[in-house]
Motif scaffolding. Structure first.
Motif, PDB file in Angstrom:
ATOM      1  N   GLY A  25       0.817  -1.207   0.000  1.00 36.57           N
ATOM      2  CA  GLY A  25       0.000   0.000   0.000  1.00 36.57           C
ATOM      3  C   GLY A  25       0.845   1.248   0.000  1.00 36.57           C
ATOM      4  O   GLY A  25       2.072   1.193  -0.051  1.00 36.57           O
ATOM      5  N   MET A  26       0.169   2.367   0.050  1.00 41.06           N
ATOM      6  CA  MET A  26       0.824   3.664   0.055  1.00 41.06           C
ATOM      7  C   MET A  26       0.061   4.595   0.974  1.00 41.06           C
ATOM      8  O   MET A  26      -1.083   4.343   1.296  1.00 41.06           O
ATOM      9  N   ASP A  27       0.735   5.643   1.391  1.00 37.00           N
ATOM     10  CA  ASP A  27       0.101   6.572   2.310  1.00 37.00           C
ATOM     11  C   ASP A  27      -0.148   7.930   1.662  1.00 37.00           C
ATOM     12  O   ASP A  27       0.484   8.303   0.684  1.00 37.00           O
ATOM     13  N   ASP A  28      -1.117   8.612   2.227  1.00 38.34           N
ATOM     14  CA  ASP A  28      -1.430   9.995   1.886  1.00 38.34           C
ATOM     15  C   ASP A  28      -1.064  10.850   3.089  1.00 38.34           C
ATOM     16  O   ASP A  28      -1.101  10.369   4.225  1.00 38.34           O
ATOM     17  N   PRO A  29      -0.760  12.117   2.878  1.00 38.67           N
ATOM     18  CA  PRO A  29      -0.525  12.985   4.029  1.00 38.67           C
ATOM     19  C   PRO A  29      -1.827  13.196   4.804  1.00 38.67           C
ATOM     20  O   PRO A  29      -2.905  13.242   4.209  1.00 38.67           O
ATOM     21  N   ASN A  30      -1.728  13.273   6.106  1.00 39.53           N
ATOM     22  CA  ASN A  30      -2.883  13.600   6.932  1.00 39.53           C
ATOM     23  C   ASN A  30      -2.931  15.114   7.059  1.00 39.53           C
ATOM     24  O   ASN A  30      -2.074  15.719   7.690  1.00 39.53           O
ATOM     25  N   PHE A  80      -2.674  -8.746   0.318  1.00 39.82           N
ATOM     26  CA  PHE A  80      -3.353  -8.046   1.398  1.00 39.82           C
ATOM     27  C   PHE A  80      -2.993  -6.570   1.382  1.00 39.82           C
ATOM     28  O   PHE A  80      -1.831  -6.199   1.241  1.00 39.82           O
ATOM     29  N   ILE A  81      -3.997  -5.750   1.542  1.00 35.44           N
ATOM     30  CA  ILE A  81      -3.860  -4.302   1.509  1.00 35.44           C
ATOM     31  C   ILE A  81      -3.185  -3.811   2.791  1.00 35.44           C
ATOM     32  O   ILE A  81      -3.466  -4.287   3.882  1.00 35.44           O
ATOM     33  N   TRP A  82      -2.354  -2.817   2.624  1.00 29.23           N
ATOM     34  CA  TRP A  82      -1.768  -2.108   3.754  1.00 29.23           C
ATOM     35  C   TRP A  82      -2.343  -0.712   3.710  1.00 29.23           C
ATOM     36  O   TRP A  82      -1.927   0.100   2.901  1.00 29.23           O
ATOM     37  N   SER A  83      -3.353  -0.426   4.357  1.00 27.15           N
ATOM     38  CA  SER A  83      -3.957  -1.026   5.515  1.00 27.15           C
ATOM     39  C   SER A  83      -5.470  -0.840   5.426  1.00 27.15           C
ATOM     40  O   SER A  83      -5.940   0.024   4.707  1.00 27.15           O
ATOM     41  N   LEU A  84      -6.196  -1.612   6.181  1.00 24.78           N
ATOM     42  CA  LEU A  84      -7.652  -1.475   6.200  1.00 24.78           C
ATOM     43  C   LEU A  84      -8.062  -0.125   6.788  1.00 24.78           C
ATOM     44  O   LEU A  84      -8.933   0.561   6.263  1.00 24.78           O
ATOM     45  N   LEU A  85      -7.412   0.249   7.884  1.00 19.84           N
ATOM     46  CA  LEU A  85      -7.778   1.474   8.603  1.00 19.84           C
ATOM     47  C   LEU A  85      -6.590   2.420   8.713  1.00 19.84           C
ATOM     48  O   LEU A  85      -5.448   1.982   8.814  1.00 19.84           O
ATOM     49  N   ARG A  95      -1.797   8.726   6.334  1.00 17.47           N
ATOM     50  CA  ARG A  95      -2.966   7.834   6.361  1.00 17.47           C
ATOM     51  C   ARG A  95      -2.785   6.745   5.311  1.00 17.47           C
ATOM     52  O   ARG A  95      -2.616   7.031   4.138  1.00 17.47           O
ATOM     53  N   PHE A  96      -2.817   5.501   5.762  1.00 20.30           N
ATOM     54  CA  PHE A  96      -2.649   4.348   4.879  1.00 20.30           C
ATOM     55  C   PHE A  96      -3.970   3.630   4.562  1.00 20.30           C
ATOM     56  O   PHE A  96      -4.019   2.806   3.671  1.00 20.30           O
ATOM     57  N   GLY A  97      -5.004   3.875   5.305  1.00 20.04           N
ATOM     58  CA  GLY A  97      -6.182   3.019   5.272  1.00 20.04           C
ATOM     59  C   GLY A  97      -7.154   3.215   4.141  1.00 20.04           C
ATOM     60  O   GLY A  97      -7.245   4.290   3.529  1.00 20.04           O
ATOM     61  N   LEU A  98      -7.922   2.155   3.894  1.00 25.95           N
ATOM     62  CA  LEU A  98      -9.070   2.235   2.996  1.00 25.95           C
ATOM     63  C   LEU A  98     -10.213   2.961   3.706  1.00 25.95           C
ATOM     64  O   LEU A  98     -11.073   3.543   3.067  1.00 25.95           O
ATOM     65  N   TYR A  99     -10.202   2.880   5.030  1.00 22.57           N
ATOM     66  CA  TYR A  99     -11.203   3.568   5.844  1.00 22.57           C
ATOM     67  C   TYR A  99     -10.548   4.739   6.562  1.00 22.57           C
ATOM     68  O   TYR A  99      -9.519   4.586   7.208  1.00 22.57           O
ATOM     69  N   TYR A 100     -11.163   5.890   6.441  1.00 22.18           N
ATOM     70  CA  TYR A 100     -10.727   7.098   7.128  1.00 22.18           C
ATOM     71  C   TYR A 100     -11.142   6.977   8.588  1.00 22.18           C
ATOM     72  O   TYR A 100     -12.300   6.658   8.890  1.00 22.18           O
ATOM     73  N   ILE A 101     -10.214   7.217   9.492  1.00 20.38           N
ATOM     74  CA  ILE A 101     -10.526   7.224  10.916  1.00 20.38           C
ATOM     75  C   ILE A 101     -10.557   8.674  11.381  1.00 20.38           C
ATOM     76  O   ILE A 101      -9.578   9.403  11.255  1.00 20.38           O
TER      77      ILE A 101
END
Length: 149
Positions: free
Chosen positions: A51-56, A97-102, A114-120
């Motif tokens: 997976g990859m991350d976005d800036p928070n 497997f995705i990195w990361s679900l959340l 933020r790495f998740g498919l779901y925004y926390i």
């Protein structure tokens, strides 16, 4: 296999994600799968984190934060290359497997990415909100389920 750096001749081999150490190089997963096949006799492989991350950005509108098109492109391109490794190159890849679900606390960056498919929503009782990538994955998995029947 020699290790390859994230740049060649001072030029990055792929776009950088939010974390400076994470480069987006979709063709690399196919090359790696072929290497494992050739070097180790094609063992079953499970990719446990990709997976990859976005800036928070705390002041970004929620609607904008949920449109994670870069993540969708990332997984589409990596899975396309992985599919070619399986179908065309005969690599025995059995799971992805995705990195990361959340979104979560990243050990090196804290809550700045933020790495998740779901925004926390860290400020609203850790509410979980699906990003656009969730719908994309549902559609992707549904299409592949029909192909396997």
């Amino acid at each position: 296999m020699s290790f390859i750096l994230a740049s060649r001749g001072g030029i990055a081999i792929g776009e950088t994600a939010a974390s400076h150490w994470l480069h987006i190089v979709p063709w690399g997963i196919r090359k790696l799968a072929r290497y494992v096949k050739d070097k180790y006799g094609n063992p079953p492989v499970f990719i446990t984190e990709n997976g990859m991350d976005d800036p928070n950005k705390p002041f970004m509108a929620l609607s904008t934060a949920l449109q994670d098109n870069k993540r969708i492109s990332y997984h589409r391109d990596y899975l396309s290359n992985l599919s070619a490794a399986i179908r065309q190159d005969g690599c025995d890849v059995r799971g992805y497997f995705i990195w990361s679900l959340l979104d979560n606390w990243e050990w090196n960056s804290g809550y700045t990415v933020r790495f998740g498919l779901y925004y926390i929503d860290y400020k609203n009782n850790l509410t979980r909100i699906p990003k656009a990538s969730v719908q994309w994955f549902k559609s992707f998995l549904g299409q592949n389920e029909m192909l396997s029947e």
